[in-house]
Design an enzyme around this catalytic site. Structure first.
Site, PDB file in Angstrom:
ATOM      1  N   SER A  63       0.790  -1.232   0.000  1.00  0.00           N
ATOM      2  CA  SER A  63       0.000   0.000   0.000  1.00  0.00           C
ATOM      3  C   SER A  63       0.824   1.286   0.000  1.00  0.00           C
ATOM      4  CB  SER A  63      -0.934   0.023   1.202  1.00  0.00           C
ATOM      5  OG  SER A  63      -1.986  -0.875   0.986  1.00  0.00           O
ATOM      6  N   LYS A  66       0.327   3.366  -2.951  1.00  0.00           N
ATOM      7  CA  LYS A  66      -0.854   4.223  -3.118  1.00  0.00           C
ATOM      8  C   LYS A  66      -0.464   5.696  -3.123  1.00  0.00           C
ATOM      9  CE  LYS A  66      -4.018   0.776  -1.365  1.00  0.00           C
ATOM     10  NZ  LYS A  66      -4.228  -0.128  -0.277  1.00  0.00           N
ATOM     11  N   TYR A 188      -3.397  -1.975 -10.347  1.00  0.00           N
ATOM     12  CA  TYR A 188      -3.382  -1.964  -8.873  1.00  0.00           C
ATOM     13  C   TYR A 188      -2.504  -3.091  -8.309  1.00  0.00           C
ATOM     14  CZ  TYR A 188      -4.869  -2.341  -4.054  1.00  0.00           C
ATOM     15  OH  TYR A 188      -4.857  -2.431  -2.676  1.00  0.00           O
ATOM     16  N   TYR A 240      -4.302   3.721   7.900  1.00  0.00           N
ATOM     17  CA  TYR A 240      -5.674   3.168   7.939  1.00  0.00           C
ATOM     18  C   TYR A 240      -6.375   3.528   9.243  1.00  0.00           C
ATOM     19  CZ  TYR A 240      -3.541   0.832   4.114  1.00  0.00           C
ATOM     20  OH  TYR A 240      -2.862   0.601   2.967  1.00  0.00           O
ATOM     21  N   VAL A 258       1.202  -3.822   3.715  1.00  0.00           N
ATOM     22  CA  VAL A 258       1.139  -5.142   4.366  1.00  0.00           C
ATOM     23  C   VAL A 258       2.386  -5.990   4.129  1.00  0.00           C
ATOM     24  CG1 VAL A 258      -1.362  -5.390   4.638  1.00  0.00           C
ATOM     25  CG2 VAL A 258      -0.273  -6.148   2.521  1.00  0.00           C
TER      26      VAL A 258
END
Ligand code: DON
Length: 304
Positions: A63, A66, A188, A240, A258
């Protein structure tokens, strides 16, 4: 400040804390990574680099990617991006579906899975070969042409990424995704599979510590106003549903993945990347958070 001495201290103090976490296994290719891997890299705006541990070993940035895709999209369409994605903390898991239904398919922010999938959709619409463009962009930020996608991780995630398929199809039903789901998720899954070490990550994020401009090449990646907005997003959403607790404990903008990586910024000073694969329940590196908390505590540097 003797950063080398500081990170060596953090390494010794926090490396065993990883034992209370669990290496991500919902993407099978990630489960094979040695749980005791641990690295810390610091890159300063004065061009100093400090490393400890497995800082040469590339890992799946997941992530953290992102942020890279968001920057690419934000550079092209600017504030128009907020017509497609929100900018509030989600307060839910990074791959949650429930909020999307209540909010008519509009993701809360670009740093959760749903938001990043919309960003991927934007890039698929705007760029001819977005995978190649993203790779070139990340290589230029890190000043390293050896950075690659890990095809094995991308394939593993494609095979098992049912939740991401669910998110993408669900958003397509609301019209939030405009391109074919397969094409959007191909980008992605590849972005998540980018393999980088902490040294490369610290270098790639340093421009954010310098108001959006690479301090050495003087290239402006984002203007100061947009760099400010991105750092604010990282602070409020980068970890998050643990972003509030991370701001409380560590007090700097950051982004996790992760794969066990976390990259963080101390404005006008430095970027720091840590890697330890075992995760807590929110999907963030246990030892990585501890190391960053002690970094800002011992150095007395945070944005607060
Ligand atoms: O889509 C996924 O679930 C992963 N490729 C990325 C999730 C992730 O890294 C969340 N991080 N803490």
């Amino acid at each position: 400040m003797d950063y080398q001495q500081l990170i060596e201290r953090l390494y010794q103090e926090t490396k065993d804390l990883a034992a209370s976490g669990k290496v991500a296994s919902y993407i099978p290719a990630l489960a094979d990574v040695p749980a005791n891997s641990f690295a810390i890299s610091v890159k300063t705006c004065k061009n100093e680099l400090f490393n400890v541990g497995d800082h040469r070993i590339p890992f799946s940035i997941q992530s953290i990617s992102k942020v890279f895709t968001f920057i690419l999209a934000f550079k092209i369409i600017g504030p128009e991006i907020w017509n497609r994605i929100g900018r509030e903390p989600s307060g839910s898991a990074f791959n949650s579906l429930i909020q999307l239904e209540i909010e008519q398919g509009v993701p809360r922010n670009p740093l959760i899975n749903a938001g990043a999938i919309v960003v991927a959709d934007i890039l698929v619409s705007l760029i001819k070969n977005p995978k190649q463009k993203l790779l070139e962009f990340v290589r230029s930020l890190a000043d390293d042409d050896n950075i690659l996608y890990d095809k094995g991780v991308a394939a593993s995630e494609k095979e098992t990424g049912h939740r991401n398929y669910a998110l993408a199809h669900f958003m397509k039903s609301f019209g939030t995704i405009t391109n074919p789901v397969e094409e959007v998720l191909d980008l992605y899954f590849h972005q998540c599979s980018l393999a980088m070490n902490t040294d490369q990550l610290a270098r790639a994020f340093l421009f954010l510590a310098n108001e959006g401009t690479n301090p050495f090449t003087k290239e402006e990646i984002l203007n100061p106003s947009r760099a400010k907005r991105l750092k604010a997003l990282m602070l409020t959403t980068g970890m998050y549903n643990e972003s509030g607790d991370f701001a409380f404990r560590v007090g700097i903008p950051a982004k996790s993945g992760v794969g066990g990586g976390i990259v963080a910024i101390i404005p006008n000073q430095l970027s720091i990347a840590v890697w330890s694969p075992p995760l807590n329940a929110a999907g963030n590196s246990v030892a990585g958070i501890e190391a960053l908390e002690r970094f800002t505590t011992y150095s007395e540097k945070s944005i607060f």
